[in-house]
Design a protein around this motif. Structure first.
Motif, PDB file in Angstrom:
ATOM      1  N   TYR A 751     -10.226 -10.654  -6.705  1.00 53.40           N
ATOM      2  CA  TYR A 751      -9.728 -10.088  -5.446  1.00 53.40           C
ATOM      3  C   TYR A 751      -8.356  -9.478  -5.715  1.00 53.40           C
ATOM      4  CZ  TYR A 751     -13.395 -12.750  -3.105  1.00 53.40           C
ATOM      5  OH  TYR A 751     -14.605 -13.246  -2.697  1.00 53.40           O
ATOM      6  N   LYS A 752      -8.138  -8.274  -5.231  1.00 55.09           N
ATOM      7  CA  LYS A 752      -6.844  -7.635  -5.449  1.00 55.09           C
ATOM      8  C   LYS A 752      -6.552  -6.684  -4.290  1.00 55.09           C
ATOM      9  CE  LYS A 752      -8.878  -3.985  -8.355  1.00 55.09           C
ATOM     10  NZ  LYS A 752      -8.856  -3.335  -9.685  1.00 55.09           N
ATOM     11  N   TRP A 753      -5.248  -6.458  -4.114  1.00 52.58           N
ATOM     12  CA  TRP A 753      -4.794  -5.540  -3.078  1.00 52.58           C
ATOM     13  C   TRP A 753      -4.782  -4.111  -3.631  1.00 52.58           C
ATOM     14  CZ3 TRP A 753      -4.500  -7.626   1.578  1.00 52.58           C
ATOM     15  CH2 TRP A 753      -4.161  -8.965   1.722  1.00 52.58           C
ATOM     16  N   THR A 754      -5.087  -3.201  -2.768  1.00 49.49           N
ATOM     17  CA  THR A 754      -4.876  -1.780  -3.082  1.00 49.49           C
ATOM     18  C   THR A 754      -4.240  -1.137  -1.862  1.00 49.49           C
ATOM     19  OG1 THR A 754      -5.911   0.269  -3.835  1.00 49.49           O
ATOM     20  CG2 THR A 754      -7.166  -1.047  -2.271  1.00 49.49           C
ATOM     21  N   PHE A 755      -3.411  -0.145  -2.081  1.00 50.08           N
ATOM     22  CA  PHE A 755      -2.683   0.453  -0.956  1.00 50.08           C
ATOM     23  C   PHE A 755      -2.605   1.962  -1.162  1.00 50.08           C
ATOM     24  CE2 PHE A 755       0.068  -1.715  -3.987  1.00 50.08           C
ATOM     25  CZ  PHE A 755       0.734  -0.651  -4.574  1.00 50.08           C
ATOM     26  N   GLY A 756      -2.471   2.619  -0.029  1.00 47.16           N
ATOM     27  CA  GLY A 756      -2.361   4.072  -0.061  1.00 47.16           C
ATOM     28  C   GLY A 756      -0.922   4.528  -0.250  1.00 47.16           C
ATOM     29  N   ASN A 757      -0.726   5.837  -0.160  1.00 49.90           N
ATOM     30  CA  ASN A 757       0.617   6.402  -0.291  1.00 49.90           C
ATOM     31  C   ASN A 757       1.392   6.221   1.000  1.00 49.90           C
ATOM     32  OD1 ASN A 757       0.104   7.313  -2.930  1.00 49.90           O
ATOM     33  ND2 ASN A 757      -0.877   9.181  -2.122  1.00 49.90           N
ATOM     34  N   TRP A 758       2.710   6.198   0.851  1.00 49.62           N
ATOM     35  CA  TRP A 758       3.548   6.130   2.040  1.00 49.62           C
ATOM     36  C   TRP A 758       3.393   7.431   2.843  1.00 49.62           C
ATOM     37  CZ3 TRP A 758       5.360   1.674   3.525  1.00 49.62           C
ATOM     38  CH2 TRP A 758       5.681   0.689   2.585  1.00 49.62           C
ATOM     39  N   ASP A 759       3.497   7.272   4.164  1.00 47.51           N
ATOM     40  CA  ASP A 759       3.477   8.474   5.011  1.00 47.51           C
ATOM     41  C   ASP A 759       4.568   9.442   4.550  1.00 47.51           C
ATOM     42  OD1 ASP A 759       1.465   7.330   6.462  1.00 47.51           O
ATOM     43  OD2 ASP A 759       2.811   6.457   7.960  1.00 47.51           O
ATOM     44  N   ARG A 760       4.229  10.722   4.570  1.00 44.96           N
ATOM     45  CA  ARG A 760       5.216  11.719   4.158  1.00 44.96           C
ATOM     46  C   ARG A 760       6.364  11.787   5.159  1.00 44.96           C
ATOM     47  NH1 ARG A 760       3.065  17.485   2.292  1.00 44.96           N
ATOM     48  NH2 ARG A 760       2.285  16.056   0.688  1.00 44.96           N
ATOM     49  N   ASP A 761       6.041  11.698   6.437  1.00 45.72           N
ATOM     50  CA  ASP A 761       7.068  11.805   7.472  1.00 45.72           C
ATOM     51  C   ASP A 761       7.521  10.427   7.895  1.00 45.72           C
ATOM     52  OD1 ASP A 761       6.806  14.570   7.471  1.00 45.72           O
ATOM     53  OD2 ASP A 761       5.153  14.483   8.932  1.00 45.72           O
ATOM     54  N   CYS A 762       8.799  10.408   8.286  1.00 43.07           N
ATOM     55  CA  CYS A 762       9.374   9.176   8.831  1.00 43.07           C
ATOM     56  C   CYS A 762       9.019   9.109  10.310  1.00 43.07           C
ATOM     57  CB  CYS A 762      10.894   9.179   8.625  1.00 43.07           C
ATOM     58  SG  CYS A 762      11.698   7.642   9.139  1.00 43.07           S
ATOM     59  N   LYS A 763       8.329   8.035  10.696  1.00 44.74           N
ATOM     60  CA  LYS A 763       7.922   7.885  12.092  1.00 44.74           C
ATOM     61  C   LYS A 763       9.079   7.335  12.895  1.00 44.74           C
ATOM     62  CE  LYS A 763       3.007   7.061  11.168  1.00 44.74           C
ATOM     63  NZ  LYS A 763       1.879   6.108  11.348  1.00 44.74           N
ATOM     64  N   LEU A 764       9.359   8.036  14.031  1.00 46.28           N
ATOM     65  CA  LEU A 764      10.439   7.613  14.910  1.00 46.28           C
ATOM     66  C   LEU A 764       9.855   7.067  16.204  1.00 46.28           C
ATOM     67  CD1 LEU A 764      12.842  10.658  14.462  1.00 46.28           C
ATOM     68  CD2 LEU A 764      12.966   8.442  13.321  1.00 46.28           C
ATOM     69  N   PRO A 765      10.598   6.196  16.857  1.00 41.91           N
ATOM     70  CA  PRO A 765      10.135   5.757  18.180  1.00 41.91           C
ATOM     71  C   PRO A 765      10.007   6.961  19.105  1.00 41.91           C
ATOM     72  CG  PRO A 765      11.905   4.349  17.384  1.00 41.91           C
ATOM     73  CD  PRO A 765      11.851   5.536  16.474  1.00 41.91           C
ATOM     74  N   SER A 766       9.226   6.810  20.136  1.00 39.52           N
ATOM     75  CA  SER A 766       9.007   7.906  21.084  1.00 39.52           C
ATOM     76  C   SER A 766      10.338   8.331  21.705  1.00 39.52           C
ATOM     77  CB  SER A 766       8.031   7.479  22.171  1.00 39.52           C
ATOM     78  OG  SER A 766       8.535   6.360  22.895  1.00 39.52           O
ATOM     79  N   ARG A 767      10.402   9.651  21.925  1.00 36.08           N
ATOM     80  CA  ARG A 767      11.583  10.283  22.521  1.00 36.08           C
ATOM     81  C   ARG A 767      12.787  10.247  21.597  1.00 36.08           C
ATOM     82  NH1 ARG A 767      10.047  11.235  27.673  1.00 36.08           N
ATOM     83  NH2 ARG A 767       8.519   9.815  28.587  1.00 36.08           N
ATOM     84  N   LYS A 768      12.599   9.888  20.323  1.00 35.71           N
ATOM     85  CA  LYS A 768      13.689   9.928  19.360  1.00 35.71           C
ATOM     86  C   LYS A 768      13.411  11.065  18.386  1.00 35.71           C
ATOM     87  CE  LYS A 768      15.738   6.224  20.933  1.00 35.71           C
ATOM     88  NZ  LYS A 768      17.058   6.286  21.583  1.00 35.71           N
ATOM     89  N   THR A 769      14.483  11.836  18.136  1.00 40.01           N
ATOM     90  CA  THR A 769      14.339  12.983  17.228  1.00 40.01           C
ATOM     91  C   THR A 769      15.025  12.740  15.895  1.00 40.01           C
ATOM     92  OG1 THR A 769      16.298  14.019  18.206  1.00 40.01           O
ATOM     93  CG2 THR A 769      14.128  14.585  19.148  1.00 40.01           C
ATOM     94  N   CYS A 770      15.870  11.766  15.849  1.00 36.55           N
ATOM     95  CA  CYS A 770      16.551  11.424  14.598  1.00 36.55           C
ATOM     96  C   CYS A 770      16.923   9.967  14.637  1.00 36.55           C
ATOM     97  CB  CYS A 770      17.762  12.313  14.376  1.00 36.55           C
ATOM     98  SG  CYS A 770      19.099  12.084  15.586  1.00 36.55           S
ATOM     99  N   GLY A 771      17.416   9.525  13.532  1.00 36.72           N
ATOM    100  CA  GLY A 771      17.814   8.137  13.445  1.00 36.72           C
ATOM    101  C   GLY A 771      16.844   7.312  12.617  1.00 36.72           C
ATOM    102  N   PRO A 772      16.948   5.989  12.744  1.00 35.62           N
ATOM    103  CA  PRO A 772      16.096   5.113  11.930  1.00 35.62           C
ATOM    104  C   PRO A 772      14.641   5.165  12.400  1.00 35.62           C
ATOM    105  CG  PRO A 772      17.401   3.801  13.460  1.00 35.62           C
ATOM    106  CD  PRO A 772      17.898   5.206  13.596  1.00 35.62           C
ATOM    107  N   GLY A 773      13.748   5.079  11.425  1.00 34.04           N
ATOM    108  CA  GLY A 773      12.320   5.040  11.710  1.00 34.04           C
ATOM    109  C   GLY A 773      11.594   4.215  10.663  1.00 34.04           C
ATOM    110  N   LEU A 774      10.281   4.404  10.589  1.00 34.71           N
ATOM    111  CA  LEU A 774       9.478   3.638   9.656  1.00 34.71           C
ATOM    112  C   LEU A 774       8.484   4.547   8.948  1.00 34.71           C
ATOM    113  CD1 LEU A 774       8.574   0.467  11.781  1.00 34.71           C
ATOM    114  CD2 LEU A 774      10.272   0.605   9.968  1.00 34.71           C
ATOM    115  N   GLN A 775       8.253   4.218   7.677  1.00 28.21           N
ATOM    116  CA  GLN A 775       7.151   4.792   6.944  1.00 28.21           C
ATOM    117  C   GLN A 775       6.076   3.725   6.776  1.00 28.21           C
ATOM    118  OE1 GLN A 775       9.515   6.397   3.534  1.00 28.21           O
ATOM    119  NE2 GLN A 775       8.040   8.079   3.656  1.00 28.21           N
TER     120      GLN A 775
END
Length: 1545
Positions: A751-775
């Motif tokens: 059994y082993k983990w496999t993972f995809g690539n990180w999202d290209r874009d940084c996801k921001l909370p709704s109504r946010k155009t900049c600042g901290p987000g998540l990939q």
């Protein structure tokens, strides 16, 4: 007064009569078994019915109402074996554990222990599957005996652990905290934690905190400006706001968390937020942050099935082995959602006070065939000289194994389950019957012809038979060749019934008494005897009777004189041969006097010899020859039946070949040639043994598959042969073991983990155009190359990769950098540094603030690390270990030693001391070995026996000896040598040679050879010779045969003598006759005589002076003399077992001369018969050991000193001549090193809000997993004890708490109530009995203390949750040293933690000594000896009258003793006190008497009402209760003595 007593007696009797006048009831017993001659309906049941009174006593039936009497008989259904399908046990659930009546005393309720044992019950009934088929009134419930016909009734009660109340137990207080204010008024606090919460009405927890004012002397400086504090609120829940016109993005959604701020002043009052923002240096934290929306853990509600507990012995059963079950994770927790509950659960197999309901017993197989070769060592087998199969003493074996009681399949279980008693012997001595073929002597000579009939009045010859005989020399065994006929006969035709027996002829008496020569007369006895030698009437022998008086001639002087005839020689032929020639017998006589010239001359030489025919019986030319018997064939129905013995199933017939054979050519002849002899039987009855099939037990259960991923594990089961096949029965199977491949354990799959690539874009909370987000990225679990449930990777694979990571979207006024690049190469291998870089993004490269490298570094370095691995040895070398075959002598080397191995553990570790798999060090084994050797067990080796020596005496009783010597002595536990003297073993047996067995036999004298001539030269002196030889009796019947002269004892007869040929006128006498026999009852004076005859008188008429000799009888006395028993003689093919001991019997005269037995028998001396007795030569029984057990699990679950062991059991004790058991029956070797890991968890740091304000903040702590032996820090998962989810334990609440390094907390603002943060969860507390867990379910707690000084603040909080554990804790009182009458006493848990509560208060040691009278003088105390003493440094001053301390003062103080004044009342003072009865008025006396009488009457009435109950339930008195208590466990002897004295007062 008399009337009053009479009235009371009448009232008492009336009460008792009323009590006896109450009613009576019928009592019924259970219905008995259904009685019937057949099965089914039609039977009858009976029961007993009797009358009882209200007290339960049986009374006559007349006292009960006969109309209400229950029936005593009813119809029933008789249950038989064919009705088993109609009934079954109905088993209810166990009820709660209840206290058994009178099972616990009051003091036993105070604590939990083995005495707090209760009982659980359940309903077990026998029920009809078809309701009311058997009993229409029972609603399907029938009597238990019916179901008991088919199966054992299940238990209806069992012991259990009573739930005991549990008082709250808390830790000791912490140290006092620092003062809340560095100046002015402040407080200090100390807190404690809850270790075990209160349960089942136990004492509640005390306060968890204490406050005290600070001892501050420093005053606070005056403050002119108020202080304001920014209060930071808690983060809100993560929320995602949906936007209609926004496309859904793949991956995890991103939400946001918000928080609010407030401003408070130093008094805790809210003020405008702007007030705080306007303060200089105020830096407002961010009010939002990106997050992943919370997802709660979702797991299966039900756990997997428990595995079956392995069957164990009760001792192992109490050790509580552990089973585990799990549940699957369906959805992992994310974004702060609820973490998973416990994903695995353990329980113990047994343990506590439970017992195994199944009983186990030993079972044995049938004994194997008895074997002699099993007794022989390899060397003895190699040099064995006996040909053919050995017999005699041997050994046989059988299997012994453990089975369930009443298991008719005898399926074996683990032998440890039967360890309660000794196992049966697996070996015993036995005997292999020695085949003894019959041996017989040669045939005797044929007897004379005995007529078959004897006609009266005639003695003519008639037809008869001749016989010959032989005797048995060796008796046959049951399986040996039977003896042939011992008598053989043949027809003859010259038989006579009677015959004349002619006695010895006397000497010749001349008729002319004056001349003394010439014609004479000699007489003889003539008797008629039968064939048995008995004298009968002369008429039986016929009319012709030989003469009793015969004429004779006595030579005159000058005549030739001849000697007496010699005895007849042996017959030259024993029978008439083919040429019909008979044999001959000869005798001769010699000339003893030569004639004179005028005398009668001697006859010629022919006349001096006589012959007669002999061997007149015809020779035997043909005889019957028999061959071996054939196999036993089943007889036909016409055969004669015989009684069948045990093990015999049929009667059969055996056949053999019988032929007539020509003796001289050993050829077959026609049967009529052997017609004179009876033909031997060609058939005989025989028995055919019963066919015996092989029987085997059922297979055992399969053993558990090893939990390993190496190689290809197998599981096996086994069975035993219960009975070997015999007599062409069904043969046993070849394979008694069944091996099968194990299923691959789930955790062994890839059994082993496999993972995809990180999202290209940084996801921001709704109504946010900049600042901290998540990939985000996808994470998938693979089994091989296929996706599978995530649960398997969580259980068995590595730590789950993260699915999100923080990122940033640059705002217009923000410095933004790229992610860090990869680490570069090391500048120097293992010693240099590595560098990584990043750069500014966007158009902010020219911004001066962004170029500040202290704020935005673009380069990072770290020291290069590379592991260097090396192997390290731990511990000492193990003992020298030998393998399974080490005790075989063949494995010994030339130098007399056995090769073995020593073991020592080793590990592979890096330079930091962290342990790694041994393969990192290019090693295959986690231990190192060293060759070693142990001395071989050497069996005693003996030479072969020498041949038996000749008998020590040629006549009479003697001994024969044989010897053997020790070739190689035993050493090192080998089979020991028998007792010996200087390496020589001598064996003696008795022997006997009858005096008449060997005898001298002299032939006739030859003619006298003159050497001195006289007269005419024909007379004179000379010598005479004869042949003298030693003869032996060949058999009791056969003729004598010559043998070696040295076998004859005594002086042989002379073979030559002086002789004389008389001259013509000499007196000539004959040879002396034999001496007459002395009487049997010989007495002094008895005489014996012998005589000789005159052969020729001289012319002078001279007569011999010694014609008769007389001699006194030598009155010899004879006795039987027995020798000692000799050594035990075995069969030639035996080495031990049954034998015989013999001793010689000798007939000895009083002169010590051995004579034939016939002499003692003639004197009718009682002849001893116990000349032979049975004996046993002990067979060597060697030690037998079981095979080595499997290696045990390591003695320690971790650490460097673990030991694995294996052992083998002693199955058979050796006897004194068997090989001893090897000393090495228990082996140990080091375990593979598995380091112990210790989770080091520091205390939580102070709670800090962002930028140092109050409100919501966080606190941190260090958590690290270390190796205990060297403190090296390792990965966190090493400290996870759970078997599953080891690398992902953080998804569970407990696992997350274990490794939590940061935690939200609250910094109280001024004026707020304050609770401490939650303490860590306490260790799991489980109920234990005798130091053993009674189960794995327990409870653990955490608490937080209220440390506020304000009113109306919430109290302490205690939180509890269930847990599972296996550690038992005990609580004991600890004491310090006495100092000035005081000492510290505290309670301590078994792991060294000091607690409050947990120890029994009634067993608490005293903290302060108490003296009597008390020590009231200042600065004095009660010492350990029970006397008052002054404190250290002070001097006591005593009263000279009472001896008591008056004062404790310093040594330089002076004191004057005041006069001692006794407190004695002044005799002159008036006595103001009166007695009790002096102040009572007189009228009170009759009033009190009446009241007392009323009380007595009421007591009598109460007694009458309750008299019955008092008879039944007689309660012990208070004094008895006190006497029954064991006060010694609560009080010291002094307290007990005072208490008991008070009871008896």
């Amino acid at each position: 007064m008399k009337r009053l007593m009479f009235l009371l007696f009448v009232i008492f009797c009336k009460c008792c009569n009323n009590a006896q006048a109450q009613g009576y009831v019928w009592k019924t017993g259970p219905w008995g078994k259904c009685q019937s001659t057949g099965c089914g309906h039609g039977g009858l049941q009976n029961r007993a019915v009797w009358c009882i009174d209200f007290e339960g006593w049986t009374v006559p039936n007349e006292n009960c109402n006969i109309d209400d009497k229950p029936p005593i008989r009813r119809d029933c259904f008789k249950v038989c074996e064919q009705h088993s399908y109609l009934f079954d046990w109905e088993i209810g659930e166990w009820n709660e554990c209840r206290e058994k009546e009178d099972s616990l005393s009051e003091n036993q309720h105070a604590y939990c222990g083995p005495e707090s044992v209760g009982e659980q019950e359940r309903r077990v009934i026998c029920r009809e599957k078809v309701t009311n088929y058997v009993d229409t009134d029972s609603d399907g419930i029938v009597q238990d005996y019916i179901c008991k016909l088919f199966s054992v009734k299940p238990l209806t009660s069992k012991k259990c652990l009573l739930p005991c109340k549990q008082d709250c137990i808390v830790s000791t207080f912490s140290d006092w905290s620092e003062c809340s204010n560095p100046c002015g008024n402040g407080t200090q606090t100390r807190i404690r934690e809850v270790i075990i919460p209160a349960q089942l009405t136990g004492k509640s927890c005390p306060s968890l905190s204490e406050l005290q004012p600070c001892d501050n002397t420093k005053e606070c400086p005056p403050s002119h400006s108020p202080s304001y504090y920014l209060k930071i609120g808690e983060w809100s829940a993560c929320s995602v706001q949906a936007i209609d016109d926004m496309d859904e993005t793949p991956g995890l959604p991103v939400g946001q968390q918000l928080r609010e701020f407030a401003c408070v002043n130093s008094n805790g009052n809210l003020v405008s937020l702007q007030t705080c923002l306007d303060q200089e240096g105020m830096n407002v934290p961010t009010s939002y942050r990106p997050c992943v929306p919370p997802t709660n853990c979702k797991a299966t509600q039900e756990f997997s099935e428990w595995k079956v507990c392995p069957a164990k012995s009760f001792q192992e059963f109490l050790q509580s082995s552990t089973l585990t079950r799990t549940r699957a994770v369906l959805k992992i927790p994310m974004g702060g959602g609820d973490r998973c509950p416990a994903l695995q659960e353990t329980k113990t197999c047994g343990g506590g006070i439970q017992k195994l309901e199944t009983r186990f017993i030993w079972h044995v197989s049938a004994w194997s065939q008895c074997s002699v070769t099993q007794l022989l060592t390899a060397d003895e087998l190699k040099y064995l000289t006996v040909s053919g199969n050995l017999c005699g003493g041997g050994v046989r074996y059988r299997d012994t194994f453990c089975v369930k009681q009443n298991d008719t399949t005898y399926a074996p279980v683990e032998n440890s389950l039967c360890s309660g008693g000794p196992s049966p012997n697996i070996v015993e001595e036995c005997n292999v019957p020695c085949t003894m073929n019959c041996e017989v002597s040669p045939w005797s000579v044929w007897s004379k012809c005995i007529p078959t009939t004897c006609p009266v009045g005639t003695n003519a010859t008639s037809n008869g038979i001749r016989e010959r005989k032989r005797v048995i020399l060796v008796e046959p065994s049951s399986d040996g060749a039977k003896c042939p006929d011992l008598t053989e006969s043949m027809d003859c035709d010259n038989g006579r019934c009677f015959q004349w027996d002619i006695g010895k002829t006397g000497s010749c008496i001349p008729l002319n008494t004056t001349k003394l020569c010439g014609v004479g007369n000699k007489t003889r006895t003539v008797l008629c005897i039968d064939n048995d030698g008995n004298t009968v009437s002369d008429s039986a022998c016929g009319s012709y009777k030989p003469q009793t008086s015969l004429g004779c001639w006595l030579p005159c002087p000058g005549d030739c004189v001849l000697g007496e005839w010699s005895s007849w020689s042996e017959c030259s032929k024993t029978c008439i041969g083919k040429n019909n020639r008979t044999g001959s017998m000869f005798r001769n006589r010699s000339i003893v006097a030569a004639p004179s010239e005028n005398g009668s001359q001697c006859p010629n030489r022919r006349e001096l010899q006589q012959s007669k025919p002999c061997g007149l019986e015809p020779c035997l030319f043909f005889q019957w020859v028999t061959y071996s018997w054939g196999s036993c064939a089943v007889a036909d129905a016409a055969s004669r039946p015989i009684e069948l013995a045990e093990g015999v199933c049929q009667v059969g017939i055996q056949e053999r070949k019988v032929e007539c054979s020509r003796l001289e050519r050993n050829k077959t002849a026609s049967e009529d040639r052997c017609g004179d002899f009876k033909k031997p039987d060609t058939t005989q009855e025989c028995t055919i043994p019963c066919t015996q099939d092989c029987h085997v037990s059922a297979y055992s259960e399969f053993n558990a598959c090893p939990d390993t991923c190496h190689d290809t594990p197998t599981r096996h089961r086994y069975r035993y042969i219960l009975q070997e096949s015999k007599n062409n029965g069904k043969t046993c199977p070849n394979n008694l073991y069944d091996r099968r491949l194990c299923e691959v354990p789930e955790h062994c799959n890839e059994y082993k983990w496999t993972f995809g690539n990180w999202d290209r874009d940084c996801k921001l909370p709704s109504r946010k155009t900049c600042g901290p987000g998540l990939q985000t990225r996808d994470v998938v679990c693979l089994k091989g190359q296929e996706a599978t449930d995530i649960d398997f990777c969580l259980k068995y694979s590595s730590e789950m990769p993260v699915q999100s990571k923080p990122c940033d979207v640059m705002c217009d006024n923000e410095c933004l950098l790229t992610n860090w690049g990869k680490w570069g190469d090391c500048t120097n291998v293992c010693k240099g540094i590595q560098t990584r870089t990043r750069r500014l993004k966007g158009n902010k490269k020219v911004n001066v603030r962004c170029k500040d490298r202290s704020l935005f570094p673009t380069s990072d370095t770290r020291p290069c690390e590379c592991d260097t691995f090396s192997s390290v040895s731990f511990g000492n070398w193990s003992q020298c270990l030998l393998g399974l075959q080490s005790t075989i002598q063949g494995s010994c080397k030339v130098d007399g030693t056995i090769s073995g191995l020593k073991y020592r553990a080793r590990v592979c570790q890096n330079q930091e001391g962290q342990m790694f798999p041994i393969g990192r060090c290019d090693l295959e084994e986690d231990f190192e070995t060293m060759d070693c050797s142990l001395p071989c067990p050497v069996n005693c080796e003996l030479s072969q026996w020498t041949p038996w020596s000749s008998c020590s005496k040629t006549v009479g009783a003697g001994i024969k000896t044989r010897t053997r010597h020790v070739v190689k002595p035993d050493k090192n536990g080998g089979r020991p040598c028998p007792p010996h003297n200087e390496n020589q073993i001598i064996e003696e047996v008795s022997c006997y040679t009858s005096p008449d067995q060997f005898f001298w036999k002299a032939g006739p004298w030859a003619d006298c050879s003159l050497q001195t001539f006289e007269g005419n030269g024909n007379c004179g002196s000379g010598t005479q010779y004869r042949n003298v030889r030693c003869y032996s009796k060949a058999t009791p019947i056969a003729d004598t045969i010559p043998t070696y002269d040295n076998l004859c004892s005594g002086v042989p007869p002379s073979s030559y003598r002086q002789c004389r040929i008389a001259c013509s006128d000499e007196l000539i006498v004959g040879e002396w006759s034999e001496w007459t026999e002395c009487p049997m009852e010989c007495k002094p004076g008895n005489l014996r005589t012998r005589e000789r005859a005159v052969l020729r008188y001289p012319s002078t008429g001279k007569t011999p002076s010694d014609s008769m000799e007389t001699a006194a009888c030598e009155c010899e006395r004879y006795n039987w003399i027995q020798s000692d028993f000799g050594a035990c003689e075995l069969h030639p093919k035996s080495i031990c077992g049954q034998g015989k001991q013999s001793r010689s019997l000798d007939c000895i005269s009083n002169l010590g001369v051995s004579v034939p037995w016939s002499v003692c028998q003639k004197y009718n001396l009682q002849q001893p018969t116990d000349l032979v007795k049975k004996c046993t030569v002990t067979c060597p029984v060697d030690c037998i050991l079981s095979e080595w057990s499997e290696w045990t699990s390591c003695s320690r679950t971790c650490g460097l000193q673990g030991i694995m062991s294996r052992s083998r059991q002693k199955l058979q004790e050796p006897n004194e001549i068997g090989q001893a058991c090897p000393t090495q029956r228990f082996q140990q070797k080091p375990c593979p090193v598995k380091p112990c890991y210790k989770l080091v968890v520091d205390e939580w740091g102070y709670c800090q809000a962002e930028n140092g304000y109050c409100g919501q903040g966080s606190r941190k702590r260090q958590v690290r997993c270390t190796q205990e032996h060297n403190g090296a820090v390792v990965k966190d998962n090493k400290c996870v004890t759970e078997r599953y989810f080891k690398n992902n334990i953080n998804i569970t609440a407990i696992g997350f708490e274990m490794f939590q390094r940061e935690q939200a907390c609250t910094v109280p603002c001024p004026g707020e109530c304050q609770l401490t943060e939650w303490s860590k969860w306490s260790p799991c507390f489980i109920m234990c009995i005798n130091g053993q867990p009674s189960g794995s379910d327990g409870i653990q707690s955490r608490s937080r203390a209220s440390i506020s000084v304000m009113k109306n603040c919430q109290a302490d909080e205690v939180d509890a949750r269930p847990c599972q554990g296996d550690t038992c804790y005990t609580f004991t009182w600890q004491t310090g040293r006495w100092y000035e009458g005081d000492r510290q006493v505290w309670c301590q848990r078994s792991d060294g933690v000091n607690v409050t509560g947990g120890c029994l208060e009634n067993k608490k040691p005293e903290e302060m000594k108490q003296c009597e009278p008390p020590c009231t003088v200042k600065n004095s105390y009660c010492a350990q000896n029970g006397k008052c003493q002054c404190k250290t440094g002070l001097k006591p001053f005593y009263s000279t009258t009472s001896g008591d301390i008056l004062r404790c003062a310093s040594p330089d103080e002076l004191i004057t003793e005041k006069p001692y004044i006794r407190n004695v009342k002044n005799q002159t003072e008036p006595d103001d006190q009166k007695g009790i009865f002096d102040s009572i008025p007189v009228w009170m006396y009759p009033t009190a008497g009446g009241a007392l009488l009323i009380i007595i009457i009421m007591l009598i009435l109460i007694y009458c009402t309750c008299c019955g109950k008092q008879k039944k339930n007689k309660q012990p008195t208070l004094q008895q209760k006190h006497l029954e208590l064991d006060h010694s466990i609560y009080w010291d002897d002094t307290a007990k003595r005072k208490y008991m004295d008070g009871v008896h007062v």
